[in-house]
Design a protein around this motif. Sequence first.
Motif, PDB file in Angstrom:
ATOM      1  N   THR A  14       0.700  -1.259   0.066  1.00 20.97           N
ATOM      2  CA  THR A  14      -0.179  -0.074   0.046  1.00 20.97           C
ATOM      3  C   THR A  14       0.985   1.149   0.200  1.00 20.97           C
ATOM      4  N   LYS A  15       2.144   0.971   0.153  1.00 17.12           N
ATOM      5  CA  LYS A  15       2.890   2.278   0.257  1.00 17.12           C
ATOM      6  C   LYS A  15       4.137   1.980  -0.598  1.00 17.12           C
ATOM      7  N   ASN A  16       4.910   3.147  -1.001  1.00 16.80           N
ATOM      8  CA  ASN A  16       6.084   3.204  -1.854  1.00 16.80           C
ATOM      9  C   ASN A  16       7.091   2.477  -0.932  1.00 16.80           C
ATOM     10  N   THR A  17       7.904   1.655  -1.716  1.00 18.09           N
ATOM     11  CA  THR A  17       9.206   1.152  -1.107  1.00 18.09           C
ATOM     12  C   THR A  17      10.286   2.461  -1.405  1.00 18.09           C
ATOM     13  N   LYS A  18      11.402   2.017  -0.617  1.00 17.37           N
ATOM     14  CA  LYS A  18      12.221   2.925  -0.630  1.00 17.37           C
ATOM     15  C   LYS A  18      13.713   2.700  -1.602  1.00 17.37           C
ATOM     16  N   TRP A  19      13.867   1.272  -1.944  1.00 15.46           N
ATOM     17  CA  TRP A  19      14.820   0.954  -2.408  1.00 15.46           C
ATOM     18  C   TRP A  19      14.678   0.968  -3.886  1.00 15.46           C
ATOM     19  N   THR A  20      13.362   0.970  -4.435  1.00 17.40           N
ATOM     20  CA  THR A  20      13.149   1.415  -5.918  1.00 17.40           C
ATOM     21  C   THR A  20      13.494   2.691  -6.235  1.00 17.40           C
ATOM     22  N   GLN A  21      13.809   3.889  -5.321  1.00 13.27           N
ATOM     23  CA  GLN A  21      13.836   5.054  -5.457  1.00 13.27           C
ATOM     24  C   GLN A  21      15.615   5.161  -5.772  1.00 13.27           C
ATOM     25  N   LYS A  22      16.142   4.064  -5.636  1.00 10.73           N
ATOM     26  CA  LYS A  22      17.647   4.083  -6.072  1.00 10.73           C
ATOM     27  C   LYS A  22      17.718   3.570  -7.300  1.00 10.73           C
ATOM     28  N   SER A  23      18.653   3.788  -8.140  1.00  4.57           N
ATOM     29  CA  SER A  23      19.001   3.369  -9.495  1.00  4.57           C
ATOM     30  C   SER A  23      19.060   1.817  -9.487  1.00  4.57           C
ATOM     31  N   PHE A  24      18.966   1.124 -10.511  1.00  6.13           N
ATOM     32  CA  PHE A  24      19.056  -0.452 -10.276  1.00  6.13           C
ATOM     33  C   PHE A  24      20.662  -0.608 -10.177  1.00  6.13           C
ATOM     34  N   ASP A  25      21.248   0.171 -10.696  1.00  6.87           N
ATOM     35  CA  ASP A  25      22.908  -0.132 -10.704  1.00  6.87           C
ATOM     36  C   ASP A  25      23.316   0.011  -9.189  1.00  6.87           C
ATOM     37  N   GLU A  26      22.811   0.954  -8.504  1.00  9.02           N
ATOM     38  CA  GLU A  26      23.240   1.032  -6.787  1.00  9.02           C
ATOM     39  C   GLU A  26      22.526  -0.185  -6.171  1.00  9.02           C
ATOM     40  N   VAL A  27      21.487  -0.722  -6.558  1.00  8.61           N
ATOM     41  CA  VAL A  27      20.806  -1.717  -5.546  1.00  8.61           C
ATOM     42  C   VAL A  27      21.581  -2.998  -6.351  1.00  8.61           C
ATOM     43  N   ALA A  28      22.036  -3.282  -7.573  1.00 12.82           N
ATOM     44  CA  ALA A  28      22.816  -4.407  -7.670  1.00 12.82           C
ATOM     45  C   ALA A  28      24.117  -4.363  -7.110  1.00 12.82           C
ATOM     46  N   LYS A  29      24.700  -3.218  -6.908  1.00 12.56           N
ATOM     47  CA  LYS A  29      26.042  -3.112  -6.277  1.00 12.56           C
ATOM     48  C   LYS A  29      25.804  -3.417  -4.725  1.00 12.56           C
ATOM     49  N   LYS A  30      24.882  -3.031  -4.354  1.00 10.82           N
ATOM     50  CA  LYS A  30      24.609  -3.345  -2.856  1.00 10.82           C
ATOM     51  C   LYS A  30      24.332  -5.062  -2.648  1.00 10.82           C
ATOM     52  N   PHE A  31      23.525  -5.456  -3.533  1.00  4.01           N
ATOM     53  CA  PHE A  31      23.394  -7.073  -3.729  1.00  4.01           C
ATOM     54  C   PHE A  31      24.623  -7.708  -3.736  1.00  4.01           C
ATOM     55  N   THR A  36      22.856 -10.418  -0.184  1.00  4.77           N
ATOM     56  CA  THR A  36      21.372 -10.437  -0.015  1.00  4.77           C
ATOM     57  C   THR A  36      20.711  -9.073  -0.078  1.00  4.77           C
ATOM     58  N   LEU A  37      19.468  -9.044  -0.129  1.00  3.55           N
ATOM     59  CA  LEU A  37      18.837  -7.570  -0.178  1.00  3.55           C
ATOM     60  C   LEU A  37      18.132  -7.654   1.076  1.00  3.55           C
ATOM     61  N   MET A  49      20.665 -12.818  -9.536  1.00  4.19           N
ATOM     62  CA  MET A  49      20.369 -11.381 -10.232  1.00  4.19           C
ATOM     63  C   MET A  49      19.204 -11.380 -11.025  1.00  4.19           C
ATOM     64  N   LYS A  50      18.908 -12.562 -11.522  1.00  6.94           N
ATOM     65  CA  LYS A  50      17.582 -12.605 -12.102  1.00  6.94           C
ATOM     66  C   LYS A  50      16.210 -12.142 -10.983  1.00  6.94           C
ATOM     67  N   GLN A  51      16.498 -12.886  -9.740  1.00  6.90           N
ATOM     68  CA  GLN A  51      15.326 -12.571  -9.011  1.00  6.90           C
ATOM     69  C   GLN A  51      15.466 -11.069  -8.539  1.00  6.90           C
ATOM     70  N   LEU A  52      16.791 -10.468  -8.549  1.00  6.50           N
ATOM     71  CA  LEU A  52      16.717  -9.140  -8.155  1.00  6.50           C
ATOM     72  C   LEU A  52      15.997  -8.246  -9.303  1.00  6.50           C
ATOM     73  N   VAL A  53      16.367  -8.489 -10.424  1.00  4.18           N
ATOM     74  CA  VAL A  53      15.875  -7.756 -11.560  1.00  4.18           C
ATOM     75  C   VAL A  53      14.341  -7.734 -11.492  1.00  4.18           C
ATOM     76  N   GLN A  54      13.949  -8.964 -11.186  1.00  4.39           N
ATOM     77  CA  GLN A  54      12.286  -9.169 -11.249  1.00  4.39           C
ATOM     78  C   GLN A  54      11.679  -8.444 -10.108  1.00  4.39           C
ATOM     79  N   GLN A  55      12.286  -8.828  -8.916  1.00  6.41           N
ATOM     80  CA  GLN A  55      11.646  -7.870  -7.688  1.00  6.41           C
ATOM     81  C   GLN A  55      11.793  -6.246  -7.939  1.00  6.41           C
ATOM     82  N   TYR A  56      12.728  -5.925  -8.164  1.00  8.73           N
ATOM     83  CA  TYR A  56      13.121  -4.351  -8.463  1.00  8.73           C
ATOM     84  C   TYR A  56      12.027  -3.750  -9.392  1.00  8.73           C
TER      85      TYR A  56
END
Length: 88
Positions: A14-31, A36-37, A49-56
């Motif tokens: 019901t609310k926005n997530t914070k992690w999708t406000q980051k670029s995918f590159d930032e999220v991938a580097k953290k992962f 883990t995420l 990485m496939k699961q990460l792309v899909q979830q993001y």
Amino acid sequence: MDVLHELEKRSTHTKNTKWTQKSFDEVAKKFVKDGTLNWDGTDYQIDSMKQLVQQYYRDKLNDKLVETRLSIKSLLSEENQIEERYLK
């Protein structure tokens, strides 16, 4: 309103997530660094990485649905207030 109900049906949260406000590159580097995420206090239990792309992008789409739903509710409320004020 049908559009509003459809948006609510498609939303997974019901609310926005914070992690999708980051670029995918930032999220991938953290992962890659952490292996883990864990964001917003949520462990996404992602192990590839496939699961990460899909979830993001699933969460990013959901965030847009949330924004659209809130915008529609705001417009409907505004319309009702105008009707009450001018059509009495």
